[in-house]
Design a protein around this motif. Structure first.
Motif, short mmCIF file in Angstrom:
data_model
loop_
_atom_site.label_atom_id
_atom_site.label_comp_id
_atom_site.label_asym_id
_atom_site.label_seq_id
_atom_site.Cartn_x
_atom_site.Cartn_y
_atom_site.Cartn_z
N ASP A 153 0.76 -1.27 0.20
CA ASP A 153 0.05 0.02 0.00
C ASP A 153 0.75 1.50 -0.01
OD1 ASP A 153 1.06 -0.37 2.68
OD2 ASP A 153 -0.94 0.23 3.61
N ASP A 211 -4.52 3.91 3.60
CA ASP A 211 -5.78 3.18 4.19
C ASP A 211 -6.18 3.65 5.62
OD1 ASP A 211 -3.59 2.06 4.97
OD2 ASP A 211 -4.55 -0.04 5.19
N ARG A 224 -10.88 7.34 -1.23
CA ARG A 224 -9.47 7.22 -1.12
C ARG A 224 -8.75 6.91 -2.54
NH1 ARG A 224 -10.72 4.62 3.92
NH2 ARG A 224 -9.79 5.53 5.82
N ILE A 225 -9.39 5.87 -3.17
CA ILE A 225 -8.70 5.59 -4.33
C ILE A 225 -8.82 6.85 -5.49
CG2 ILE A 225 -9.56 4.25 -6.49
CD1 ILE A 225 -9.95 1.69 -4.45
N THR A 248 -6.12 9.16 -4.56
CA THR A 248 -4.91 8.92 -4.92
C THR A 248 -4.62 9.23 -6.34
OG1 THR A 248 -4.82 7.22 -3.10
CG2 THR A 248 -3.21 7.02 -5.00
N LYS A 249 -5.77 8.76 -7.20
CA LYS A 249 -5.53 8.93 -8.72
C LYS A 249 -5.76 10.34 -9.07
CE LYS A 249 -7.84 4.69 -10.02
NZ LYS A 249 -8.95 3.90 -10.69
#
Length: 339
Positions: A28, A151, A162-163, A166-167
């Protein structure tokens, strides 16, 4: 834990040609590869080098070691050191059967081989909880290399999970790895405003003139990793209190979009206000409320920064009453003060 350390031996046994560095991270962990390559390119890979990131939480370093790299942030070894470590690993594990941490075992074995730990401030374990926006908005003047524990913290962008967050950050990094999260500070003297840009992430507007020496300290929006000790220090860096003060609390804008500008030599990033601050204007004479500003456009050179010896400076273009402000990054003038 010993099984994880054995991974170094297995990697060396594969005998890859031309390997200069061995890098270990968690599944992670997020790495910014261009910055990693640039940083390591400054060192002689034929010598023994052991780099890593310390924990942000001071007690984690106390419990394990202040002289070790934490694996989530990333542990980096020159290939000759990794090879020597692999050859000595079985012997080292027998010497220290009581050690239960892979990171601590790695450090201990390296020290016995004559190596020493060198911390890199761009490697981040993120041993923090909650809202880390204050931490990310005052990144050290070092290239961002890694981020860990996403996470365990709140999503770093509002209205995103969160995803998605991040992107969104990685989209900015694709345009310019060298500037991602770099803090640039400048002042709009007519309004007595201070702008603090965390490139590719956020912009803060303060309703008074603040020096860079104050703003490089992160706002403590986050919590400690494992319970809060009764007395400070809590972190490996100085912080600013998260207070509801109209002169100390910033207006916060987050990255909305990024792309090419009309000038082909520039990148334009647009930041939009997250929430209304809900505070009166700073009462200091000559100050003006920034409540009506809802969009900030930051223009930066498309060419990446080759050196980090000095931070960048910037100029503000803003007309009183306009809901938009523009920030143009540039190299600082000789003897220019950011205060």
């Amino acid at each position: 834990m010993a099984r994880m350390v054995h991974g170094i031996m297995e990697l060396i046994d594969q005998e890859h040609e031309g390997v200069r560095w061995v890098i270990m991270g968690d599944d992670d962990s997020i790495f910014f590869l261009e910055n990693l390559v640039d940083v390591l390119g400054k060192y002689d890979h034929n010598k023994y080098y052991y780099f890593g990131g310390q924990s942000e939480y001071i007690l984690s370093n106390f419990w394990y070691s202040f002289n070790q790299g934490f694996g989530g942030a990333g542990i980096i070894m020159s290939f000759p050191l990794a090879k020597a470590l692999a050859q000595d690993m079985e012997s080292c594990l027998r010497r220290y059967p009581h050690l239960r941490s892979a990171d601590l075992i790695t450090m201990t074995c390296i020290v016995d081989l004559g190596g020493s730990f060198i911390p890199l401030k761009g490697l981040h374990q993120i041993d923090l909880h909650g809202d880390i926006s204050g931490f990310l908005s005052s990144h050290p003047k070092e290239p961002l290399i890694s981020l860990h524990h996403f996470d365990a913290v709140s999503p770093i962008f509002p209205s995103m999970d969160r995803i998605q967050s991040t992107k969104h950050l990685m989209k900015a990094a694709k345009f310019d790895n060298s500037r991602i999260l770099q803090q640039i500070i400048c002042h709009h003297r007519l309004s007595n405003w201070t702008f603090s840009v965390s490139w590719g992430y956020s912009v803060h507007i303060y309703e008074k003139i603040m020096p860079r020496s104050h703003l490089i300290k992160p706002i403590e929006t986050f919590d400690t990793w494992s319970g809060r000790p009764q007395n400070p220090p809590f972190y490996m860096f100085n912080t600013r209190s998260h207070v509801k003060d109209s002169c100390e609390t910033p207006h916060i804008f987050y990255l909305k979009s990024i792309g090419g500008a009309q000038n082909k030599n520039e990148i334009m990033a647009t930041y939009s206000r997250s929430v209304v601050r809900k505070l009166q204007g700073c009462p200091i004479d000559g100050n003006h409320s920034a409540n009506y500003v809802n969009k900030i456009q930051v223009y930066s050179p498309r060419k990446k920064r080759a050196e980090m010896g000095r931070c960048e400076c910037c100029d503000i273009i803003h007309t009183t009453g306009s809901n938009k402000a523009q920030v143009k990054l540039r190299e600082c003038f000789t003897n220019e003060k950011i205060a």
